[in-house]
Design an enzyme around this catalytic site. Structure first.
Site, PDB file in Angstrom:
ATOM      1  CB  SER A   1      -0.913   0.006   1.236  1.00  0.00           C
ATOM      2  OG  SER A   1      -0.132  -0.021   2.420  1.00  0.00           O
ATOM      3  CE  LYS A   2       3.378   2.198   4.954  1.00  0.00           C
ATOM      4  NZ  LYS A   2       2.771   3.230   5.808  1.00  0.00           N
TER       5      LYS A   2
END
Length: 346
Positions: free
Chosen positions: A47-48
Site C-alpha cells: 500500500s505504500k
C-alpha cells in the site's frame, strides 16, 4: 505502437486500483461477508506505493523537488521500497533510514532498488540520536538538495488514501461496506480510507489494529501517551512508540491489540486457506478480525473489508521461515509445523 489500456508508460501507472477479494475458508465460522483489499497487487507489492507516489508528485508540483535531488525517509521497509521505485523512474537519489527490526529480505530489496540504506537500532527511544527518525533528520541536514518525506508526520500520507483507497473500497462494495479493519502504523492508510468512507456513510465502523508493546490503542482511548505501554515486539509496520500526527484518531472507532505469535500463525493460515501470500501485518489484521468474530462483533449481512498491506515475499526470513518461528518460540505442541511437508529425494 498504438497506446491501449493494457500498455503502460512505466511501472507507476500501475499504482492503485487493487482488487477486493472475497475470503471464503478462513472466515467460514463467522457471520458476515469478508473481503480483503489486497495491496500486494500494487507494483511495489504494498500500500505504500500510494503514499510514495502522491507525496513525491505533490513535492514536484510545489517545486520542492528538482531532478537530481535526494529523497530521505524513515521506513520499516515498504515505504522505502516504494520511494526507491518512484525515485528510479523520476530520477532522484534515495537515502533510507531503516529499523533493524525490518527483515533482511526488505533491506536487501532496498539495496537492489538503488537506495542507500542506514540500518538503525529498533529498540531505542524516538529521540535517541541512533533512532531512524533522528538519523533521517541528520542526513537531511547534511545532504544538500535533500527532501525528507517524514511519513509519520505528513498529512499527505492521509490524503493519498483519502483520494484512492477509500473511493476504491466504496465503489468496489457499491457503498455496502459496514466495517473497515486496518492496521495502524503511521496511521495514513486507516485515517485516509476511513475519512473518505465515513463521509459517505458515518455508520461504517472503523477498527484499527495495534500491537502489544505499542502506545496507539491506549492513546486512542485516553489521549494520553503512556511510556509504560512500550516494550519490544516483532511485527513490522504496525503500532508505534510515539504518536504519529498522520493518524486521525477521530475517524477510528476502536482498536484491537494482537500478539506477535498469533499474527504470524494467521499470516501462514491465510496462505494455506485462501491462497493469498501476504505479509505479517496482513496476518495481524486477519487475527484482529478473528478475535472480533469470536466476540460476535459481526452479524449476517455485514460486509467487512480488511486491508492486507503487503506481500509475503518480504517476510521469507521471518514468519515464513520455520527456523525463525522456532527461534521466537512460536512453534509449540499446538502450532507445530509439519517439517515432513518437504521431502528430499536422494
Amino acid at each position: 505502437m498504438k497506446h491501449n489500456n493494457q500498455v503502460f508508460d512505466n511501472v507507476l501507472d500501475l499504482v492503485g486500483n487493487t482488487p477486493l477479494i472475497r475470503l471464503n475458508k478462513i472466515t467460514s465460522k463467522f457471520k458476515g461477508n469478508f473481503f480483503a483489499k489486497v495491496e500486494s497487487f500494487n507494483p511495489g507489492h504494498s500500500s505504500k506505493d500510494r503514499i510514495a507516489l502522491h507525496i513525491i508528485e505533490e513535492a514536484e508540483r510545489k517545486g520542492i523537488l528538482s531532478p537530481g535531488d535526494t529523497i530521505i525517509e524513515t521506513t520499516s521497509g515498504n515505504t522505502g521500497f516504494s520511494i526507491a521505485m518512484v525515485s528510479i523512474i523520476k530520477g532522484y537519489e534515495c537515502v533510507l533510514a531503516v529499523s533493524s527490526k525490518s527483515s533482511a529480505d526488505k533491506i536487501d530489496m532496498l539495496k537492489t532498488m538503488g537506495a542507500k540504506v542506514y540500518v538503525c537500532p529498533a529498540h531505542v527511544s524516538a529521540d535517541d540520536p541512533r533512532s531512524y527518525y533522528q538519523v533521517a533528520k541528520r542526513l537531511h541536514e547534511e545532504i544538500n538538495g535533500s527532501v525528507y518525506i517524514n511519513q509519520y508526520f505528513n498529512e499527505l500520507n492521509i490524503d493519498a488514501h483519502y483520494n484512492s483507497t477509500g473511493p476504491e473500497i466504496w465503489n468496489q462494495t457499491e457503498g455496502e461496506i459496514t466495517h473497515l479493519v486496518a492496521c495502524s502504523g503511521t496511521g495514513g492508510t486507516i485515517s485516509g480510507t476511513a475519512k473518505y468512507l465515513k463521509e459517505q456513510n458515518p455508520n461504517i465502523k472503523v477498527i484499527g489494529v495495534d500491537a502489544f508493546g505499542s502506545v496507539i490503542k491506549k492513546y486512542h482511548e485516553t489521549r494520553e501517551f503512556d511510556e509504560k505501554e512500550i516494550y519490544p515486539y516483532r511485527i513490522e509496520g504496525l503500532g508505534k512508540n510515539l504518536i504519529p500526527t498522520a493518524t486521525n484518531f477521530d475517524v477510528i472507532d476502536e482498536f484491537v491489540k494482537v500478539t506477535d505469535e498469533e499474527s504470524a500463525h494467521t499470516a501462514r493460515l491465510i496462505a494455506k486457506t485462501e491462497g493469498l501470500f501476504v505479509g505479517y501485518t496482513s496476518g495481524a489484521a486477519m487475527q484482529a478480525v478473528a478475535q472480533l468474530g469470536e466476540n460476535n462483533e459481526f452479524k449476517e449481512g455485514d460486509n467487512i473489508v480488511i486491508i492486507f498491506p503487503d506481500h509475503g515475499s518480504r517476510y521469507m526470513s521471518k514468519v515464513y521461515s520455520d527456523k525463525w518461528m522456532k527461534e521466537q518460540g512460536f512453534f509449540d505442541s499446538i502450532n507445530e509445523e509439519a517439517a515432513e511437508t518437504i521431502q528430499y529425494i536422494k
